[in-house]
Write a protein that holds these residues in place. Structure first.
Motif, PDB file in Angstrom:
ATOM      1  N   THR A 149       0.843  -1.204   0.000  1.00  0.00           N
ATOM      2  CA  THR A 149       0.000   0.000   0.000  1.00  0.00           C
ATOM      3  C   THR A 149       0.883   1.260   0.000  1.00  0.00           C
ATOM      4  O   THR A 149       0.601   2.220  -0.713  1.00  0.00           O
ATOM      5  CB  THR A 149      -0.974   0.030   1.201  1.00  0.00           C
ATOM      6  OG1 THR A 149      -0.263  -0.297   2.387  1.00  0.00           O
ATOM      7  CG2 THR A 149      -2.102  -0.946   1.022  1.00  0.00           C
ATOM      8  N   TRP A 150       1.961   1.211   0.752  1.00  0.00           N
ATOM      9  CA  TRP A 150       2.919   2.335   0.769  1.00  0.00           C
ATOM     10  C   TRP A 150       3.444   2.599  -0.646  1.00  0.00           C
ATOM     11  O   TRP A 150       3.537   3.735  -1.095  1.00  0.00           O
ATOM     12  CB  TRP A 150       4.051   1.990   1.736  1.00  0.00           C
ATOM     13  CG  TRP A 150       5.193   2.958   1.824  1.00  0.00           C
ATOM     14  CD1 TRP A 150       6.479   2.723   1.454  1.00  0.00           C
ATOM     15  CD2 TRP A 150       5.163   4.298   2.343  1.00  0.00           C
ATOM     16  NE1 TRP A 150       7.255   3.823   1.701  1.00  0.00           N
ATOM     17  CE2 TRP A 150       6.474   4.811   2.250  1.00  0.00           C
ATOM     18  CE3 TRP A 150       4.161   5.113   2.870  1.00  0.00           C
ATOM     19  CZ2 TRP A 150       6.820   6.095   2.659  1.00  0.00           C
ATOM     20  CZ3 TRP A 150       4.502   6.402   3.283  1.00  0.00           C
ATOM     21  CH2 TRP A 150       5.810   6.874   3.177  1.00  0.00           C
ATOM     22  N   ARG A 151       3.769   1.533  -1.344  1.00  0.00           N
ATOM     23  CA  ARG A 151       4.222   1.684  -2.733  1.00  0.00           C
ATOM     24  C   ARG A 151       3.112   2.319  -3.581  1.00  0.00           C
ATOM     25  O   ARG A 151       3.363   3.206  -4.387  1.00  0.00           O
ATOM     26  CB  ARG A 151       4.636   0.331  -3.318  1.00  0.00           C
ATOM     27  CG  ARG A 151       5.078   0.395  -4.788  1.00  0.00           C
ATOM     28  CD  ARG A 151       5.756  -0.883  -5.233  1.00  0.00           C
ATOM     29  NE  ARG A 151       6.963  -1.125  -4.461  1.00  0.00           N
ATOM     30  CZ  ARG A 151       8.138  -0.535  -4.700  1.00  0.00           C
ATOM     31  NH1 ARG A 151       8.257   0.306  -5.708  1.00  0.00           N
ATOM     32  NH2 ARG A 151       9.173  -0.790  -3.943  1.00  0.00           N
ATOM     33  N   TRP A 153       0.708   4.322  -2.650  1.00  0.00           N
ATOM     34  CA  TRP A 153       0.595   5.770  -2.370  1.00  0.00           C
ATOM     35  C   TRP A 153       1.715   6.523  -3.101  1.00  0.00           C
ATOM     36  O   TRP A 153       1.518   7.617  -3.589  1.00  0.00           O
ATOM     37  CB  TRP A 153       0.651   6.098  -0.876  1.00  0.00           C
ATOM     38  CG  TRP A 153      -0.184   5.254   0.036  1.00  0.00           C
ATOM     39  CD1 TRP A 153       0.142   4.841   1.307  1.00  0.00           C
ATOM     40  CD2 TRP A 153      -1.510   4.722  -0.212  1.00  0.00           C
ATOM     41  NE1 TRP A 153      -0.869   4.087   1.848  1.00  0.00           N
ATOM     42  CE2 TRP A 153      -1.887   3.986   0.950  1.00  0.00           C
ATOM     43  CE3 TRP A 153      -2.388   4.770  -1.280  1.00  0.00           C
ATOM     44  CZ2 TRP A 153      -3.114   3.316   1.064  1.00  0.00           C
ATOM     45  CZ3 TRP A 153      -3.618   4.095  -1.175  1.00  0.00           C
ATOM     46  CH2 TRP A 153      -3.958   3.396  -0.032  1.00  0.00           C
ATOM     47  N   ARG A 159       1.652   9.975  -1.046  1.00  0.00           N
ATOM     48  CA  ARG A 159       2.331   9.506   0.155  1.00  0.00           C
ATOM     49  C   ARG A 159       2.359  10.525   1.289  1.00  0.00           C
ATOM     50  O   ARG A 159       2.168  10.193   2.450  1.00  0.00           O
ATOM     51  CB  ARG A 159       3.761   9.145  -0.192  1.00  0.00           C
ATOM     52  CG  ARG A 159       4.040   7.681  -0.051  1.00  0.00           C
ATOM     53  CD  ARG A 159       5.500   7.391  -0.260  1.00  0.00           C
ATOM     54  NE  ARG A 159       5.622   6.034  -0.756  1.00  0.00           N
ATOM     55  CZ  ARG A 159       6.745   5.497  -1.189  1.00  0.00           C
ATOM     56  NH1 ARG A 159       7.848   6.218  -1.217  1.00  0.00           N
ATOM     57  NH2 ARG A 159       6.773   4.253  -1.596  1.00  0.00           N
ATOM     58  N   LEU A 164       0.159   6.118   8.515  1.00  0.00           N
ATOM     59  CA  LEU A 164      -0.167   4.748   8.923  1.00  0.00           C
ATOM     60  C   LEU A 164      -0.354   4.689  10.428  1.00  0.00           C
ATOM     61  O   LEU A 164       0.530   5.058  11.198  1.00  0.00           O
ATOM     62  CB  LEU A 164       0.970   3.813   8.507  1.00  0.00           C
ATOM     63  CG  LEU A 164       0.862   2.358   8.975  1.00  0.00           C
ATOM     64  CD1 LEU A 164      -0.384   1.678   8.412  1.00  0.00           C
ATOM     65  CD2 LEU A 164       2.121   1.580   8.576  1.00  0.00           C
ATOM     66  N   ILE A 250       9.330   2.662   6.580  1.00  0.00           N
ATOM     67  CA  ILE A 250       7.940   3.113   6.479  1.00  0.00           C
ATOM     68  C   ILE A 250       7.503   3.743   7.808  1.00  0.00           C
ATOM     69  O   ILE A 250       7.514   3.085   8.844  1.00  0.00           O
ATOM     70  CB  ILE A 250       7.010   1.934   6.129  1.00  0.00           C
ATOM     71  CG1 ILE A 250       7.422   1.401   4.761  1.00  0.00           C
ATOM     72  CG2 ILE A 250       5.558   2.367   6.142  1.00  0.00           C
ATOM     73  CD1 ILE A 250       6.561   0.316   4.247  1.00  0.00           C
ATOM     74  N   TYR A 252       5.186   5.146  10.797  1.00  0.00           N
ATOM     75  CA  TYR A 252       3.876   4.772  11.352  1.00  0.00           C
ATOM     76  C   TYR A 252       3.729   5.397  12.723  1.00  0.00           C
ATOM     77  O   TYR A 252       4.712   5.816  13.332  1.00  0.00           O
ATOM     78  CB  TYR A 252       3.742   3.248  11.465  1.00  0.00           C
ATOM     79  CG  TYR A 252       4.834   2.589  12.272  1.00  0.00           C
ATOM     80  CD1 TYR A 252       4.734   2.456  13.658  1.00  0.00           C
ATOM     81  CD2 TYR A 252       5.988   2.099  11.649  1.00  0.00           C
ATOM     82  CE1 TYR A 252       5.749   1.860  14.398  1.00  0.00           C
ATOM     83  CE2 TYR A 252       7.006   1.500  12.376  1.00  0.00           C
ATOM     84  CZ  TYR A 252       6.875   1.382  13.755  1.00  0.00           C
ATOM     85  OH  TYR A 252       7.875   0.804  14.487  1.00  0.00           O
ATOM     86  N   TRP A 272      -4.780   3.522   7.164  1.00  0.00           N
ATOM     87  CA  TRP A 272      -4.126   4.652   6.506  1.00  0.00           C
ATOM     88  C   TRP A 272      -5.109   5.802   6.561  1.00  0.00           C
ATOM     89  O   TRP A 272      -6.214   5.685   6.028  1.00  0.00           O
ATOM     90  CB  TRP A 272      -3.788   4.320   5.062  1.00  0.00           C
ATOM     91  CG  TRP A 272      -2.663   3.355   4.888  1.00  0.00           C
ATOM     92  CD1 TRP A 272      -2.764   2.007   4.679  1.00  0.00           C
ATOM     93  CD2 TRP A 272      -1.253   3.658   4.906  1.00  0.00           C
ATOM     94  NE1 TRP A 272      -1.507   1.457   4.563  1.00  0.00           N
ATOM     95  CE2 TRP A 272      -0.563   2.448   4.696  1.00  0.00           C
ATOM     96  CE3 TRP A 272      -0.520   4.841   5.084  1.00  0.00           C
ATOM     97  CZ2 TRP A 272       0.832   2.379   4.650  1.00  0.00           C
ATOM     98  CZ3 TRP A 272       0.875   4.766   5.042  1.00  0.00           C
ATOM     99  CH2 TRP A 272       1.527   3.547   4.826  1.00  0.00           C
TER     100      TRP A 272
END
Ligand code: ATP
Ligand code: MG
Length: 429
Positions: A149-151, A153, A159, A164, A250, A252, A272
């Motif tokens: 999911t990070w990718r 965004w 992003r 998160l 990542i 969070y 998110w």
């Protein structure tokens, strides 16, 4: 006069002007999931009501007040699916996809239905893309779901606008112990709780943690913390997840009040969230549900997944002006033809071009019109080039090749060399 018919409140048409953005979004997610080895599953939109009662839980908001439930002509109680996990688990069990510890990495897309109060980012028919993984018990797969999911965004250019939030709910035993402690704490302060929370104290006390009422939140400041009740196994799992997210860089935040609306979660839960969409700030949410498959009649099978709300992510793309310009151009070439003979030849030429250049987006003028009108339509279509077939061109077996976006002069191109010329021009564009 009869009253004009309208769509059901909270159920939206996605009009042609909006569709390119939806297709861009869906296509981007689909190819990203392909790249991580996830396979698509398609489930029916209607299921037995019992399925959702058993999986989501009788005392959740969804089952208590949000489901579209009706009796079909046989008298069976059916429900428009309010979410995808229950259906996905049902399908996996029904077809034995998780038998003998088989790993499944699945995704789905489609409409979901909840009778909520419609507002920005909240609708009665909305769309989700969901991902579910079966028979992988470790934090590595939780991390993969978050990583992908990070990718996503990143690819979408949003992003910076999402955060998160992470928590662990522990095993259902750990949660039961915590639930008792929380109820003990809140019971003696019951009078200070809002009405919803009072009711939840008896039915689903953990949901009180994410109450939006300030007085209730104030009361929770000194309440027992779920983090202090985590069992060792869940703690190790959670540490493993955090270590992986740290290693991957990542960011969070731990939100100890994050409990998620559905009963079936255990261990990892995450959301998110964005502050760009007002109250409807969660764009993607998920977690682990190791007990669900067994609860639904299967053998013990771990599960973890998430679902993202497509409408909210599309709103976010628009808000942040991250809609790529190129997606709105749907026509490469527009063919104008003047007179019956030119129309006939133009049509044949267009079909030959389609044969020679698969994927070419070619619109042939329909409805006749003079040169000026046709060129106007060509321009409006967004095409890069107009092809013009008139009587002279017909005689000379050429076609007028007219760049519409200021890229060069008009030229006559022989029919025989047209597809090559066009391919070269489009490649440059
Ligand atoms: P919320 O707290 O916003 O009601 P939820 O916890 O009920 O969300 P989930 O069941 O986890 O939502 O669904 C996953 C995602 O689907 C949400 O994060 C959100 O992006 C989207 N979603 C949920 N309900 C709606 C709705 N009524 N309209 C539009 N999107 C929705
Ligand atoms: Mg909800």
């Amino acid at each position: 006069m009869s009253k004009t018919l309208q769509a059901i409140r909270g159920m939206n048409d996605i009009l042609p002007d909006q569709s390119p953005l939806w297709r861009y979004f869906e296509g981007t997610v689909a190819s990203l999931l392909d790249g991580y080895g996830y396979r698509q599953i398609r489930m029916p939109i209607v299921e037995a009501t019992e399925l959702f009662k058993r999986s989501i839980g009788e005392v959740t908001d969804i089952v208590e007040k949000e489901m579209y439930t009706f009796d079909d002509r046989n008298g069976d109680s059916l429900t428009l699916r309010p979410e995808g996990t229950a259906s996905c688990v049902r399908a996996v069990l029904e077809h034995g996809l998780s038998n003998n510890g088989q790993v499944q990495k699945l995704w789905y897309i489609g409409p979901m239905f909840r009778h909520e109060r419609p507002q920005k980012g909240r609708y009665r028919q909305f769309h989700q893309i969901g991902v579910e993984v079966f028979n992988l018990a470790g934090p590595d797969i939780d991390a993969e779901l978050i990583l992908l999911t990070w990718r996503l965004w990143g690819v979408l250019g949003i992003r910076d606008a999402v955060t998160l939030e992470l928590n662990s709910l522990g095993t259902s035993e750990a949660r039961a112990t915590y639930r008792n402690a929380l109820v003990d704490y809140l019971a003696v302060r019951g009078e200070q709780l809002d009405e919803d929370s009072k009711r939840r104290l008896a039915t689903n006390p953990l949901r009180i943690l994410d109450s939006k009422v300030p007085e209730t939140q104030a009361l929770l400041v000194d309440a027992p913390k779920l983090a202090n009740y985590l069992d060792d196994e869940s703690q190790v799992h959670f540490d493993g997840l955090k270590a992986r997210l740290d290693a991957a860089g990542i960011p969070y935040v731990i939100n100890t009040k994050l409990v998620r609306g559905l009963d079936y979660y255990s261990k990892t839960v995450f959301e998110w969230v964005t502050d760009q969409l007002g109250a409807q700030g969660t764009v993607c949410a998920g977690g682990r549900y190791d007990g669900l498959v067994e609860q639904m009649g299967g053998k013990p099978t771990t599960g973890v997944g998430f679902a993202m709300g497509i409408e909210r992510l599309i709103l976010l793309l628009e808000t942040l002006q991250q809609v790529p310009e190129a997606i709105n151009r749907q026509v490469d070439v527009y063919l104008c033809a003047l007179g019956e003979a030119a129309e006939l030849e133009g049509l044949a030429l267009a079909e030959r071009l389609r044969d020679q250049l698969p994927g070419l987006r070619l619109q042939v003028n329909a409805g006749a019109g003079n040169f000026k009108t046709q060129l106007k339509k060509a321009d409006k279509s967004g095409a890069l080039y107009a092809l013009v077939m008139g009587e002279d061109e017909l005689v000379q077996q050429v076609i007028g090749f007219k760049p519409l976006r200021g890229q060069g002069e008009q030229d006559n191109i022989a029919w025989a060399g047209l597809s090559q010329h066009l391919a070269a021009c489009l490649k440059q564009a």
